[in-house]
Design a protein around this motif. Sequence first.
Motif, short mmCIF file in Angstrom:
data_model
loop_
_atom_site.label_atom_id
_atom_site.label_comp_id
_atom_site.label_asym_id
_atom_site.label_seq_id
_atom_site.Cartn_x
_atom_site.Cartn_y
_atom_site.Cartn_z
N SER A 179 0.87 -1.19 0.00
CA SER A 179 0.00 0.00 0.00
C SER A 179 0.90 1.23 0.00
O SER A 179 2.11 1.13 -0.24
CB SER A 179 -0.92 -0.01 1.22
N ASP A 180 0.35 2.39 0.31
CA ASP A 180 1.19 3.59 0.33
C ASP A 180 2.12 3.60 1.54
O ASP A 180 3.14 4.31 1.53
CB ASP A 180 0.32 4.85 0.33
N LYS A 181 1.81 2.80 2.58
CA LYS A 181 2.64 2.82 3.79
C LYS A 181 3.17 1.45 4.21
O LYS A 181 4.18 1.37 4.89
CB LYS A 181 1.84 3.41 4.95
N GLN A 182 2.47 0.38 3.83
CA GLN A 182 2.80 -0.93 4.39
C GLN A 182 2.95 -2.00 3.31
O GLN A 182 2.50 -1.83 2.18
CB GLN A 182 1.71 -1.36 5.38
N ILE A 183 3.58 -3.09 3.73
CA ILE A 183 3.69 -4.29 2.91
C ILE A 183 3.00 -5.42 3.67
O ILE A 183 3.17 -5.56 4.89
CB ILE A 183 5.16 -4.67 2.65
N THR A 184 2.20 -6.20 2.95
CA THR A 184 1.62 -7.40 3.55
C THR A 184 2.18 -8.61 2.84
O THR A 184 2.53 -8.55 1.66
CB THR A 184 0.08 -7.39 3.48
N PHE A 185 2.26 -9.72 3.55
CA PHE A 185 2.82 -10.94 2.97
C PHE A 185 2.35 -12.13 3.79
O PHE A 185 1.83 -11.98 4.91
CB PHE A 185 4.35 -10.88 2.93
N VAL A 186 2.50 -13.31 3.23
CA VAL A 186 2.20 -14.55 3.94
C VAL A 186 3.51 -15.18 4.38
O VAL A 186 4.44 -15.37 3.57
CB VAL A 186 1.41 -15.52 3.05
N TYR A 187 3.59 -15.49 5.66
CA TYR A 187 4.80 -16.08 6.23
C TYR A 187 4.37 -17.11 7.27
O TYR A 187 3.56 -16.80 8.15
CB TYR A 187 5.66 -14.99 6.87
N GLY A 233 2.34 -19.42 6.80
CA GLY A 233 0.93 -19.72 6.59
C GLY A 233 -0.01 -18.64 7.06
O GLY A 233 -1.23 -18.76 6.89
N ASP A 234 0.52 -17.55 7.65
CA ASP A 234 -0.32 -16.47 8.16
C ASP A 234 0.02 -15.15 7.48
O ASP A 234 1.09 -14.99 6.88
CB ASP A 234 -0.14 -16.31 9.68
N ILE A 235 -0.90 -14.20 7.59
CA ILE A 235 -0.71 -12.89 6.98
C ILE A 235 -0.07 -11.94 7.98
O ILE A 235 -0.48 -11.85 9.14
CB ILE A 235 -2.06 -12.32 6.49
N TRP A 236 0.94 -11.20 7.51
CA TRP A 236 1.66 -10.21 8.31
C TRP A 236 1.65 -8.89 7.58
O TRP A 236 1.46 -8.83 6.36
CB TRP A 236 3.11 -10.64 8.54
N ILE A 237 1.90 -7.80 8.33
CA ILE A 237 2.12 -6.50 7.70
C ILE A 237 3.36 -5.87 8.33
O ILE A 237 3.69 -6.13 9.50
CB ILE A 237 0.91 -5.56 7.85
N VAL A 238 4.04 -5.04 7.54
CA VAL A 238 5.24 -4.35 8.01
C VAL A 238 5.33 -3.02 7.27
O VAL A 238 4.78 -2.87 6.17
CB VAL A 238 6.50 -5.21 7.75
N ALA A 239 5.99 -2.07 7.87
CA ALA A 239 6.19 -0.78 7.21
C ALA A 239 7.02 -0.97 5.95
O ALA A 239 7.83 -1.90 5.84
CB ALA A 239 6.89 0.19 8.16
N LYS A 240 6.85 -0.09 4.95
CA LYS A 240 7.59 -0.22 3.70
C LYS A 240 9.10 -0.13 3.93
O LYS A 240 9.89 -0.62 3.12
CB LYS A 240 7.15 0.85 2.70
#
Length: 780
Positions: free
Chosen positions: A32-40, A42-49
Motif C-alpha cells: 500500500s502507500d505505507k505498508q507491505i503485507t505478505f504470507v509467512y 501460513g499467516d498474513i503479516w504486515i510491516v512498514a515499507k
Amino acid sequence: MKNLLLVLSAFLVFQNSNAQISAKLMRYMDVSDKQITFVYGGDIWIVAKTGGTAVQITHSPGEESWPKFSPDGKEIAYTANYNGNSDIFVIPVTGGIPERVTYNSFPDRMIDWQPDGKKLLFASARENGVNRLSQFYLVDKTGGFPEKLAVPYGELATYSPAGNKLAYITKITENYPFKRYRGGMTSDIIIYDFNTKKTERITFDEVNDGKPAWAGDKVYFLSDRDENMRLNIWEYDTKTKEQKQITKFKDFDISFLSAGPADLVFEMGGDLFLMDVATQQYKNVEVNVISDLSVEMPTSKDVSKDISNMTASPGGKRIVFEARGELFNVPVKEGFSLNMTKSSGAFDQFPSWSPDGKTIAFWSDKSGEYEIYLQESEGKSEAKKLTNRKKGFGYNLNWSPDSKMLAFIDETNTIYVIEVENGKIKTAGNNRWNIGHGGRFGYPISWSPDSKWITFTEQLDNSNSAIVVFNTDDEKKSQITSGFYDDGYPIFSTDGKYIYYLTNRNMDAAYSALGDGTWIYPNTTQIASISLKAETPSLLVIKNDTVAVKKDEPADAKENAGDKTKSEEKKDGKEDKKKEDKIKVEIDFNNIESSLVILPPKAGNISALFAFENKIVYLRRPNTGSGEESSSLHFFDLKEREEKEVMDKINDVVATADGKSLLVKSQGKYGIISAAAGQKIEKPIPTDGLEMNLIPKEEWKQILTDTWRRHRDFFYDPNMQGVNWEAVRTQYMNLLDDARTRWDITNLQLSMVSELSAGHTYANGGDSERSPSRDNGFLE
C-alpha cells in the motif's frame, strides 16, 4: 548514573533486535502507500515499507493466501479456509474478526480490489465445470451475489488506476515446477477494456509472461524471455506500446509481483524487495518477526499410521517396522518397543531380519548417501555401515539362508549380491528394461536353500521377462525359461528341487460388447514349476496306489530296535537337522524348460509366491471385472493337490526370516499367521509404541537433500538438461535455514526441481497445517 542507563538501554535494544527472527521465503506479497503485507508461516503479516518488525494479522489453522490491500490501505482481502472451503475474507489492517465475503463450495482466489474500493475481483471455477479453468467474478466487499465478468476465463489480473481496464492472464505457468518452459501452456498478458468490451493481447512470445501488476501508465509483469531465462520484471507502456526489461537477476526467478500506488513489491531468492515505480530503483526490505517457532520444536510423534515396510524375526516373535524413516523393534505379544535408529535427519528403510536372528540389515542415508547398514538385532551396539556405494538407491534386502549374503536391486535395475563379512559385491544381472521406481519395491529375488543360487527375472528383447539363476560361487548367470511368455516372481522350493514362478499364459479372451472387434486377455497369471534335475519327478506325477509288502527282519534286529537310548534319539534329531543343512542344489540346464508344469490353481491376478514344505502360498488380487475389492491369501497343497484360502482382506504380506510363518497386514492390523487354512489375526501386533523424537529442522534437511539426490540418481537425462546440479544443491540448501514451516520446504522442493525444466516434477504432502475441508453436492 545517566551514562549507565544509556549503556543499559543500548544493550537491551541490541538484545531485543538479536532475539527477533529474520523473515525470509515470503509469499503472496502486496504493498500500500505505507505498508507491505505478505504470507509467512501460513499467516498474513504486515510491516512498514521501510522494513522492521512485522505484525501478525491472522493466526488461524491452514494457510491464508493472496492478501491484497484496499485502495485506501485500511483493509486486506484474502483467501482462507475457515469453514471447510477456500473463500474470500476481509480484515482491517489493525486486526479484528475477518468478514466472510463469498460462500460458494468451489474455492475462490482473491485477485484485486476495484479502484473505488467497493468491490472485490476473484477467480473461481464455480460455473465452468472444469476445475482447471477459472473465471472472474466481482462481489461487494461486504458480500452478496457475485457478478461474472464477460471475460471468458482468467486466473490472475490487475486493474488500471481508473478501473476501466483489466490486465489479466488465462494460465498460471510462471510458477509451474517447469522453469524455462516453452510450449502451448505458456501464458500471455491480455488487456480487457470494460467500455468497448474488447481485448488486446500485449505479449506474443512463446515465453512465460505472468503476474501482471498495473501502476500508472505501465503494466509490469514477470517474464523469462531474456538470455538467462530467469523470471524478471518487464514493463509494458500502455501509451507507447513498448516493452523493456527492468530487473536482470540471474541466480533466482522472481516468484511474486504486486503493485501499489507508487511501488512494486516482489520476492527473489528468499528476500523481499521494494521498487519505486518513478525511479525504478529497488532495494531489499529487511523484515523481522517475533515468534515462538513452535513448529521447529522437537516433539514426540506417533508414527503408527506411517508404517511402510516390515520384517519378522525367525520364529515370528518380534517385528521391525519402518515408519517415517525410523526403524522400530516391536514384540508380537509381550515386551517393549525399541526405536532402533532415532534419526530425524536420516531415512532408514527396507529393514530385513537375518535367518539366524542376529542381524537386521537396512538402508539409510545417514552418511549423506544411501548405504546398507547392519544392526545387531537386540540393539546393544551401533549400526555398522556395510557399503560405500557413494550414490544411488537400493531396494528390498534379501538374506541368504546361511545369513552370510544379501541380494538386492538398485535404481539402475542391476541385481547385486554382497558378502556381509567383508562387503564384497558381485553383479548378478540387470533387468535391461526399466522396471520403474514403484516396480522395484516389490522386485522378487529368491535364494536357494543352500545359499549358492539366487533366482530373479530379466526382461528380453521382446519385453517379456524370463527366469534366470545366478551361481554365487562361479558367478555365472543362466536363463532357464525362454521368455516366449511373460514369467515372473521365481522362488526356490524348500528342498531346492524346484523353482516355482508365475507365468502369464492363460489366454482367455474377454470380447467387447460394443461391436468394435476388440478384446483383452485379463487375469492370465498361472503358477508353474520347473524341476531343476532331470531325474526329479514332476509335482504332478500321476498318483498310483501300491501295496506295501512288509519284509521279515532278523530277530536280533528287532531286539536292538527297542534298545535306543534317549541320547541316541536326540542324536538322530541332530542328524536330521544336519541332513537339512546338507541340501545341495544342482541344476541341469540342458532343455530345462521341458520339465515345466502348470499347477492346478485357477488363473487370475496372482502375485507374491512363498514356498513352504509341501505348499505354495500366493496372493490373489481382485480379478479384472470381478467386482472384488480386496486381496486374499491362498495356498496350494502339493500332496493333496487342492487350493485353500489362508486369509482374506490382505493388504500386505511377507515371510518371517526363517520362512516358517507369515507376517500380514489386514484392515490396518498386523499379525503372524501360519500357512494353513482359515487364518485370522486373533491378537494384533501392538503398534502403539511407535513414537519418534521428531526434530523438524533435521527432517527438513533430509527431505530437501533427498529431493536433490533422487533427481540426480533417477532423472532421465544424465546431463541434467545442462543444469549444474551440484550448484543447484548449494543454491537451495543455503535457503534451508530460513524455512519456518513445511510449506517452505515444499516450495523449495518445487523451485529446485523445476530448475530441470521437466514436467510432472511435483512435491506435496508433509506435516503442513491444514484446515478441515467440507464437500458439498449440487443439484442440476
